[in-house]
Design an enzyme around this catalytic site. Structure first.
Site, PDB file in Angstrom:
ATOM      1  CB  ALA A 274      42.646   1.701  65.237  1.00  0.00           C
TER       2      ALA A 274
ATOM      3  N   GLY B 118      41.076   1.386  60.306  1.00  0.00           N
ATOM      4  CA  GLY B 118      41.044  -0.035  60.672  1.00  0.00           C
ATOM      5  C   GLY B 118      39.758  -0.729  60.249  1.00  0.00           C
TER       6      GLY B 118
ATOM      7  CD  GLU C 182      44.258  -0.513  58.093  1.00  0.00           C
ATOM      8  OE1 GLU C 182      43.854  -0.045  59.173  1.00  0.00           O
ATOM      9  OE2 GLU C 182      45.455  -0.524  57.776  1.00  0.00           O
TER      10      GLU C 182
ATOM     11  CD  GLU D 149      44.471   4.676  58.520  1.00  0.00           C
ATOM     12  OE1 GLU D 149      44.166   5.165  57.405  1.00  0.00           O
ATOM     13  OE2 GLU D 149      44.070   3.566  58.897  1.00  0.00           O
TER      14      GLU D 149
HETATM   15  N1  CO8 Z   1      38.167   5.987  67.703  1.00  0.00           N
HETATM   16  C1  CO8 Z   1      37.595   6.364  68.855  1.00  0.00           C
HETATM   17  N2  CO8 Z   1      36.378   6.933  68.934  1.00  0.00           N
HETATM   18  C2  CO8 Z   1      35.723   7.150  67.777  1.00  0.00           C
HETATM   19  C3  CO8 Z   1      36.263   6.799  66.535  1.00  0.00           C
HETATM   20  C4  CO8 Z   1      37.552   6.183  66.516  1.00  0.00           C
HETATM   21  N3  CO8 Z   1      38.126   5.758  65.382  1.00  0.00           N
HETATM   22  N4  CO8 Z   1      35.390   7.157  65.567  1.00  0.00           N
HETATM   23  C5  CO8 Z   1      34.344   7.691  66.189  1.00  0.00           C
HETATM   24  N5  CO8 Z   1      34.524   7.705  67.521  1.00  0.00           N
HETATM   25  C6  CO8 Z   1      33.626   8.233  68.568  1.00  0.00           C
HETATM   26  C7  CO8 Z   1      33.622   9.742  68.582  1.00  0.00           C
HETATM   27  O1  CO8 Z   1      34.720  10.219  69.329  1.00  0.00           O
HETATM   28  C8  CO8 Z   1      32.296  10.040  69.216  1.00  0.00           C
HETATM   29  O2  CO8 Z   1      32.411   9.862  70.613  1.00  0.00           O
HETATM   30  P1  CO8 Z   1      31.626  10.898  71.597  1.00  0.00           P
HETATM   31  O3  CO8 Z   1      30.171  10.769  71.232  1.00  0.00           O
HETATM   32  O4  CO8 Z   1      31.934  10.374  72.972  1.00  0.00           O
HETATM   33  O5  CO8 Z   1      32.173  12.265  71.317  1.00  0.00           O
HETATM   34  C9  CO8 Z   1      31.402   8.917  68.704  1.00  0.00           C
HETATM   35  O6  CO8 Z   1      32.286   7.887  68.236  1.00  0.00           O
HETATM   36  C10 CO8 Z   1      30.539   9.349  67.540  1.00  0.00           C
HETATM   37  O7  CO8 Z   1      31.378   9.931  66.565  1.00  0.00           O
HETATM   38  P2  CO8 Z   1      31.130  11.381  65.947  1.00  0.00           P
HETATM   39  O8  CO8 Z   1      30.411  12.260  66.926  1.00  0.00           O
HETATM   40  O9  CO8 Z   1      32.449  11.880  65.453  1.00  0.00           O
HETATM   41  O10 CO8 Z   1      30.149  11.022  64.775  1.00  0.00           O
HETATM   42  P3  CO8 Z   1      29.957  11.838  63.417  1.00  0.00           P
HETATM   43  O11 CO8 Z   1      28.738  11.302  62.765  1.00  0.00           O
HETATM   44  O12 CO8 Z   1      30.039  13.293  63.634  1.00  0.00           O
HETATM   45  O13 CO8 Z   1      31.251  11.430  62.532  1.00  0.00           O
HETATM   46  C11 CO8 Z   1      32.898   9.933  61.646  1.00  0.00           C
HETATM   47  C12 CO8 Z   1      31.454  10.084  62.154  1.00  0.00           C
HETATM   48  C13 CO8 Z   1      33.092  10.729  60.357  1.00  0.00           C
HETATM   49  C14 CO8 Z   1      33.117   8.445  61.382  1.00  0.00           C
HETATM   50  C15 CO8 Z   1      33.863  10.450  62.730  1.00  0.00           C
HETATM   51  O14 CO8 Z   1      33.528   9.854  63.974  1.00  0.00           O
HETATM   52  C16 CO8 Z   1      35.305  10.144  62.447  1.00  0.00           C
HETATM   53  O15 CO8 Z   1      35.908  10.810  61.642  1.00  0.00           O
HETATM   54  N6  CO8 Z   1      35.839   9.145  63.158  1.00  0.00           N
HETATM   55  C17 CO8 Z   1      37.252   8.795  63.047  1.00  0.00           C
HETATM   56  C18 CO8 Z   1      37.521   8.093  61.742  1.00  0.00           C
HETATM   57  C19 CO8 Z   1      38.987   7.809  61.611  1.00  0.00           C
HETATM   58  O16 CO8 Z   1      39.822   8.702  61.527  1.00  0.00           O
HETATM   59  N7  CO8 Z   1      39.325   6.522  61.581  1.00  0.00           N
HETATM   60  C20 CO8 Z   1      40.708   6.069  61.448  1.00  0.00           C
HETATM   61  C21 CO8 Z   1      41.316   5.934  62.799  1.00  0.00           C
HETATM   62  S1  CO8 Z   1      43.043   5.569  62.708  1.00  0.00           S
HETATM   63  C22 CO8 Z   1      43.096   3.942  62.314  1.00  0.00           C
HETATM   64  O17 CO8 Z   1      42.106   3.289  62.125  1.00  0.00           O
HETATM   65  C23 CO8 Z   1      44.451   3.337  62.229  1.00  0.00           C
HETATM   66  C24 CO8 Z   1      44.389   1.822  62.045  1.00  0.00           C
HETATM   67  C25 CO8 Z   1      45.760   1.211  62.157  1.00  0.00           C
HETATM   68  C26 CO8 Z   1      46.355   1.368  63.534  1.00  0.00           C
HETATM   69  C27 CO8 Z   1      47.653   0.643  63.538  1.00  0.00           C
HETATM   70  C28 CO8 Z   1      48.394   0.833  64.839  1.00  0.00           C
HETATM   71  C29 CO8 Z   1      49.717   0.099  64.784  1.00  0.00           C
END
Ligand code: CO8
Length: 267
Positions: free
Chosen positions: A73, A118, A121, A141
């Site tokens: 998400a 997500g 999921e 998460e």
């Molecule tokens: N949300 C927003 N932006 C994201 C997300 C995300 N989940 N994942 C990546 N991005 C963005 C980064 O911020 C980055 O943006 P920018 O270039 O502007 O800085 C761009 O995508 C590229 O990402 P990275 O530079 O971080 O790329 P890497 O190759 O270094 O890393 C990863 C890739 C490992 C996937 C890393 O991006 C990461 O850890 N992302 C987050 C993963 C994560 O924690 N996902 C879970 C999120 S929480 C969730 O999903 C909850 C679901 C249920 C919600 C329920 C609510 C009621």
């Protein structure tokens, strides 16, 4: 079909490919994308010319097609959520997620990279998951101070068992595609360049069966999963009766007895 900002839809030979495309955020799911998904899935379910839906992720901003399926998400959207907003966001996702799970078409997630939070999921809301060899699955998460909120605590435990689900959710450790296959989280692992062909080949095979029968079988499996066995088998008998009253049943069985190919048309 509707015009989408964060989705791309292609339909060919009874197979729809729906691509989640937010290159700047590794296809993270924000409210806008969840709403578009809901519209797209509603439209697809109404189409008689689509028998199988393949869900995949678009390339990242550098054009890498195998970087990310869905990286979760959208954290930037969630960071300032109140409890009420978080709940509303979860509900907003549950509508399209339940559509993927229960729509009459079969849904296949073609997982082409990160399937985190997500992203894991939404793949689990699909009927079948096929992963490219570089894919990884995780529920990170608790490391963000939240819990999986798009069904992850429930669907992961149902797919891989409570022990593995708890380990993945409590440690935030991702599993690679081979491990995901070993624990039953994915149906198949293939080389990157074979991912879409493999998903399409499976979709084609499913399309060649009785499409109405496949949709009734899907409903029987889904409906019975959380029932006690006695009621579940009774429900199956009722749906068997429904399948038995179709053109396809008469045609399918007659064709077998006449030793010819069946012309199955119900949907
Ligand atoms: N949300 C927003 N932006 C994201 C997300 C995300 N989940 N994942 C990546 N991005 C963005 C980064 O911020 C980055 O943006 P920018 O270039 O502007 O800085 C761009 O995508 C590229 O990402 P990275 O530079 O971080 O790329 P890497 O190759 O270094 O890393 C990863 C890739 C490992 C996937 C890393 O991006 C990461 O850890 N992302 C987050 C993963 C994560 O924690 N996902 C879970 C999120 S929480 C969730 O999903 C909850 C679901 C249920 C919600 C329920 C609510 C009621």
């Amino acid at each position: 079909m509707g015009e989408f900002k964060n989705l791309k839809l292609d339909v060919e030979d009874e197979i729809a490919v729906l691509t989640i495309s937010r290159p700047a955020a590794l296809n993270a799911l924000n409210s806008e994308t969840l709403d578009e998904l809901n519209v797209a899935l509603t439209e697809i379910e109404a189409r008689d010319d689509v028998k199988v839906l393949i869900l995949t992720g678009g390339p990242d901003k550098k054009g890498n097609e195998f970087k990310s399926f869905v990286a979760g998400a959208d954290i930037a959207e969630m960071v300032n959520f109140s409890a009420a907003e978080a709940r509303a966001f979860g509900m907003r996702a549950s509508v399209p997620f339940f559509k993927l799970m229960n729509m009459r078409q079969v849904t296949i997630a073609a997982v082409n990279g990160f399937a985190l939070g997500g992203g894991c999921e939404i793949s689990m809301a699909c009927d079948i998951r096929i992963a490219s060899e570089n894919a990884s699955f995780g529920q990170p998460e608790t490391g963000l101070g939240i819990i999986p909120g798009f069904g992850g605590t429930q669907r992961l435990a149902r797919l891989v068992g409570m022990g593995r689900a708890k380990e993945m959710i409590f440690t935030c450790d991702s599993v690679d595609a081979q491990e995901a296959y070993r624990i039953g989280l994915v149906n198949k692992v293939v080389a990157k360049e074979e991912l879409m062909d493999t998903a399409k080949a499976m979709a084609k095979k499913i399309c060649s069966k009785g499409s109405y029968a496949v949709s009734v079988a899907k409903a029987a499996i889904n409906n019975g999963y959380d029932m006690d066995i006695k009621n579940a088998v009774e429900m199956e008998a009722n749906l068997f009766g429904v399948a038995c009253s179709t053109h396809d049943k008469t045609e399918g069985m007659t064709a077998f007895l006449e030793r010819r190919a069946a012309d199955l048309t119900d949907f």
